[in-house]
Design an enzyme around this catalytic site. Structure first.
Site, PDB file in Angstrom:
ATOM      1  N   GLY A  15      51.570  20.859  -4.991  1.00 33.09           N
ATOM      2  CA  GLY A  15      52.091  21.274  -6.284  1.00 33.09           C
ATOM      3  C   GLY A  15      53.608  21.367  -6.257  1.00 33.09           C
ATOM      4  N   THR A  22      55.240  22.598  -2.856  1.00 35.15           N
ATOM      5  CA  THR A  22      55.128  21.588  -1.796  1.00 35.15           C
ATOM      6  C   THR A  22      56.063  20.413  -2.073  1.00 35.15           C
ATOM      7  OG1 THR A  22      52.831  22.179  -1.424  1.00 35.15           O
ATOM      8  CG2 THR A  22      53.518  19.985  -0.683  1.00 35.15           C
ATOM      9  N   ARG A  42      50.170  27.635   2.852  1.00 44.52           N
ATOM     10  CA  ARG A  42      51.426  27.752   2.101  1.00 44.52           C
ATOM     11  C   ARG A  42      52.597  27.907   3.075  1.00 44.52           C
ATOM     12  NH1 ARG A  42      49.857  28.055  -3.276  1.00 44.52           N
ATOM     13  NH2 ARG A  42      47.856  29.050  -3.641  1.00 44.52           N
ATOM     14  N   THR A  43      52.460  27.365   4.284  1.00 47.13           N
ATOM     15  CA  THR A  43      53.532  27.429   5.293  1.00 47.13           C
ATOM     16  C   THR A  43      54.807  26.774   4.746  1.00 47.13           C
ATOM     17  OG1 THR A  43      51.920  27.323   7.062  1.00 47.13           O
ATOM     18  CG2 THR A  43      54.191  26.711   7.624  1.00 47.13           C
ATOM     19  N   HIS A  82      38.618  31.730  -8.685  1.00 41.40           N
ATOM     20  CA  HIS A  82      38.567  30.525  -7.866  1.00 41.40           C
ATOM     21  C   HIS A  82      37.379  29.618  -8.158  1.00 41.40           C
ATOM     22  CE1 HIS A  82      41.491  32.987  -5.745  1.00 41.40           C
ATOM     23  NE2 HIS A  82      41.995  31.848  -5.336  1.00 41.40           N
ATOM     24  N   ARG A 103      49.205  30.564 -13.736  1.00 43.01           N
ATOM     25  CA  ARG A 103      50.107  31.692 -13.471  1.00 43.01           C
ATOM     26  C   ARG A 103      51.383  31.620 -14.300  1.00 43.01           C
ATOM     27  NH1 ARG A 103      49.585  32.799  -8.266  1.00 43.01           N
ATOM     28  NH2 ARG A 103      51.592  33.774  -7.938  1.00 43.01           N
ATOM     29  N   ASP A 143      46.743  23.718 -12.521  1.00 46.49           N
ATOM     30  CA  ASP A 143      47.507  24.334 -13.613  1.00 46.49           C
ATOM     31  C   ASP A 143      48.128  23.301 -14.566  1.00 46.49           C
ATOM     32  OD1 ASP A 143      46.913  26.720 -12.451  1.00 46.49           O
ATOM     33  OD2 ASP A 143      48.947  27.188 -11.796  1.00 46.49           O
TER      34      ASP A 143
HETATM   35  N1  LIG Z   1      62.020  25.038  -2.939  1.00 45.86           N
HETATM   36  C1  LIG Z   1      61.233  24.960  -1.854  1.00 45.86           C
HETATM   37  N2  LIG Z   1      61.679  24.344  -0.729  1.00 45.86           N
HETATM   38  C2  LIG Z   1      60.902  24.238   0.359  1.00 45.86           C
HETATM   39  N3  LIG Z   1      59.651  24.735   0.437  1.00 45.86           N
HETATM   40  C3  LIG Z   1      59.158  25.362  -0.633  1.00 45.86           C
HETATM   41  C4  LIG Z   1      59.916  25.518  -1.830  1.00 45.86           C
HETATM   42  N4  LIG Z   1      59.160  26.201  -2.727  1.00 45.86           N
HETATM   43  C5  LIG Z   1      57.997  26.452  -2.107  1.00 45.86           C
HETATM   44  N5  LIG Z   1      57.990  25.958  -0.849  1.00 45.86           N
HETATM   45  C6  LIG Z   1      56.910  26.042   0.136  1.00 45.86           C
HETATM   46  O1  LIG Z   1      55.799  25.273  -0.308  1.00 45.86           O
HETATM   47  C7  LIG Z   1      54.630  26.077  -0.227  1.00 45.86           C
HETATM   48  C8  LIG Z   1      53.647  25.611  -1.255  1.00 45.86           C
HETATM   49  O2  LIG Z   1      54.120  25.988  -2.539  1.00 45.86           O
HETATM   50  P1  LIG Z   1      53.149  26.800  -3.493  1.00 45.86           P
HETATM   51  O3  LIG Z   1      52.595  27.940  -2.709  1.00 45.86           O
HETATM   52  O4  LIG Z   1      53.852  27.068  -4.756  1.00 45.86           O
HETATM   53  O5  LIG Z   1      51.969  25.754  -3.696  1.00 45.86           O
HETATM   54  P2  LIG Z   1      52.050  24.411  -4.536  1.00 45.86           P
HETATM   55  O6  LIG Z   1      52.248  23.270  -3.618  1.00 45.86           O
HETATM   56  O7  LIG Z   1      53.048  24.542  -5.633  1.00 45.86           O
HETATM   57  O8  LIG Z   1      50.577  24.373  -5.100  1.00 45.86           O
HETATM   58  P3  LIG Z   1      49.968  25.426  -6.171  1.00 45.86           P
HETATM   59  O9  LIG Z   1      51.056  26.347  -6.625  1.00 45.86           O
HETATM   60  O10 LIG Z   1      49.464  24.550  -7.262  1.00 45.86           O
HETATM   61  O11 LIG Z   1      48.909  26.141  -5.438  1.00 45.86           O
HETATM   62  C9  LIG Z   1      55.138  27.501  -0.451  1.00 45.86           C
HETATM   63  O12 LIG Z   1      54.223  28.427   0.053  1.00 45.86           O
HETATM   64  C10 LIG Z   1      56.433  27.487   0.316  1.00 45.86           C
HETATM   65  O13 LIG Z   1      56.217  27.709   1.698  1.00 45.86           O
HETATM   66  O1  LIG Z   2      44.304  30.973  -4.253  1.00 47.12           O
HETATM   67  P1  LIG Z   2      45.613  31.669  -4.352  1.00 47.12           P
HETATM   68  O2  LIG Z   2      46.496  31.399  -3.184  1.00 47.12           O
HETATM   69  O3  LIG Z   2      45.482  33.126  -4.664  1.00 47.12           O
HETATM   70  O4  LIG Z   2      46.400  31.025  -5.590  1.00 47.12           O
HETATM   71  C1  LIG Z   2      46.020  31.233  -6.905  1.00 47.12           C
HETATM   72  C2  LIG Z   2      46.916  30.414  -7.791  1.00 47.12           C
HETATM   73  O5  LIG Z   2      46.829  29.042  -7.483  1.00 47.12           O
HETATM   74  C3  LIG Z   2      46.588  28.307  -8.666  1.00 47.12           C
HETATM   75  O6  LIG Z   2      45.203  28.045  -8.704  1.00 47.12           O
HETATM   76  C4  LIG Z   2      47.312  26.988  -8.649  1.00 47.12           C
HETATM   77  O7  LIG Z   2      48.674  27.191  -8.629  1.00 47.12           O
HETATM   78  C5  LIG Z   2      47.000  29.240  -9.810  1.00 47.12           C
HETATM   79  O8  LIG Z   2      46.374  28.928 -11.018  1.00 47.12           O
HETATM   80  C6  LIG Z   2      46.609  30.572  -9.233  1.00 47.12           C
HETATM   81  O9  LIG Z   2      47.382  31.629  -9.767  1.00 47.12           O
END
Ligand SMILES: Nc1ncnc2c1ncn2[C@@H]1O[C@H](COP(=O)(O)OP(=O)(O)OP(=O)(O)O)[C@@H](O)[C@H]1O
Ligand SMILES: O=P(O)(O)OC[C@H]1O[C@](O)(CO)[C@@H](O)[C@@H]1O
Ligand SMILES: [Mg+2]
Length: 341
Positions: free
Chosen positions: A101, A104, A72-73, A271, A171, A127
């Site tokens: 997601g 990202t 999640r960098t 998970h 979530r 999700d």
């Molecule tokens: N508006 C934004 N602009 C730039 N980077 C972002 C933004 N929002 C989130 N990020 C970065 O993207 C990373 C990934 O986002 P997030 O952790 O929500 O996972 P995701 O790609 O949405 O997948 P999921 O939530 O389904 O696991 C975040 O940890 C954050 O570092």
């Molecule tokens: O595995 P992590 O980082 O705790 O993330 C869990 C979250 O990721 C998801 O699987 C996808 O966004 C959510 O349903 C859940 O809340």
């Protein structure tokens, strides 16, 4: 062209099928070369790359997780877009496919639209909460795992005349709870979008019990009952400040038992819903999205992502897709009325 691929955010069944689809099409149809970027934006910021050949993607579409690793960098951390631009230049990368997601893809949209980086996207999330696409891959697999789990819990619940509370992921939205709950015939389905009181939940549970059923309550992790503190559903806060869900199921089970006297047990699927092999539907959707992503790169459609519209794969601006979450609509909630209780 030389194309980089990364996976970012939570993993999701189908990620490997996207990677395989993109690599096979790029190599076979365009003579492209591919580079795997390790652990999401981190790999692009730090230049942690490796060659990705058709041999590397052989037979991976049925494998869960991601062969590239994920994180999640934040893309604006550690040197940000300038560091990425340099890494791309040093390694001759012409374009990047970011699979992720809403977080990202929000980052990918900013990199493409504001920083001029050659980035395209592919939407993923169990999700199913991303806009501008009908479904995301991973959701079908997660809903199938949750359904099988509820089926299993039902037989033991019936044997012991217990109530079972099953907490599923989601979530912000209740798509997994809605589909798994409907598929498995749950008597109460609790979604973040449509909060209800515990009294209402108890009505559904007691009506099922009165008909001789072992009541099944499916609750999305982000659900909060009306009148209850939102913190009840949060198990912990991670180091990056992101709430870790996993707790509302225990709360609901304890309350149901206290209010009804029916022995009630909670199971948090967690998970398990994100692991294992993707369903055929998710493999096909993910493969098609990966194939189409290569066309986005060759068309220099920076800032766009591939998406499912009906049965077609189309392209849409990432910025539009992340504008708002795709919640369960009111019509889908109203539809449940005849099934609950
Ligand atoms: N508006 C934004 N602009 C730039 N980077 C972002 C933004 N929002 C989130 N990020 C970065 O993207 C990373 C990934 O986002 P997030 O952790 O929500 O996972 P995701 O790609 O949405 O997948 P999921 O939530 O389904 O696991 C975040 O940890 C954050 O570092
Ligand atoms: O595995 P992590 O980082 O705790 O993330 C869990 C979250 O990721 C998801 O699987 C996808 O966004 C959510 O349903 C859940 O809340
Ligand atoms: Mg997210």
């Amino acid at each position: 062209m030389k194309i980089g691929i990364l996976t970012s955010g939570g993993d999701c069944p189908g990620l490997n099928a996207v990677i395989r689809g993109a690599v096979r099409k790029g190599v076979r149809l365009f003579g492209d070369e591919f580079v795997g970027i390790r652990d999401g934006w981190r790999g692009l910021l730090e230049g942690d790359l490796h060659p990705l050949t058709t041999h590397d993607v052989r037979g991976i579409s049925g494998r869960g997780g991601t062969i590239l690793g994920t994180s999640r960098t934040h893309p604006y951390s550690g040197g940000g877009p300038d560091a990425m631009r340099q890494v791309m230049k040093d390694n001759g990368i012409d374009g990047v496919i970011a699979i992720g997601g809403e977080g990202t893809l929000a980052g990918a949209a900013r990199l493409a639209d504001d920083e001029g980086l050659p980035v395209v996207g592919v939407p993923k999330t169990i999700d199913n909460d991303l806009g501008s696409t009908d479904y995301t891959f991973g959701f079908d697999t997660a809903a199938a795992i949750a359904t099988r789990s509820i089926d299993a819990l039902r037989t033991t619940a019936e044997s012991h005349h217990r109530c079972m509370v099953v907490e599923v992921m989601g979530r912000h939205v209740g798509w997994i709870a809605l589909h798994a709950g409907m598929a498995a015939g749950a008597q109460a389905i609790l979604l973040p979008e449509f909060p209800v009181t515990m009294e209402r939940v108890v009505e559904w549970v007691e009506s099922a019990r009165d008909r001789g059923r072992a009541p099944i309550v499916v609750v999305a992790e982000g659900f909060v009952p009306v009148g209850v503190d939102a913190e009840e559903g949060v198990a912990a806060i991670a180091a990056d400040g992101r709430p870790r869900f996993g707790g509302i199921g225990d709360y609901v089970a304890a309350e149901v038992e206290r209010m009804t006297g029916i022995e009630t047990r909670a199971t948090i699927l967690g998970h398990l819903q994100r692991g294992g092999v993707p369903t055929a539907y998710d493999r096909v959707l993910a493969t098609r999205l990966g194939l189409a992503a290569v066309d986005l790169i060759h068309d220099a459609s920076w800032g766009y992502m591939t998406s499912l519209s009906g049965t077609d794969i189309i392209r849409v601006p990432m910025a539009d897709a992340v504008e708002s979450l795709k919640a369960v609509p009111k019509e889908r909630w109203d539809e449940l009325e005849a099934l609950l209780g």
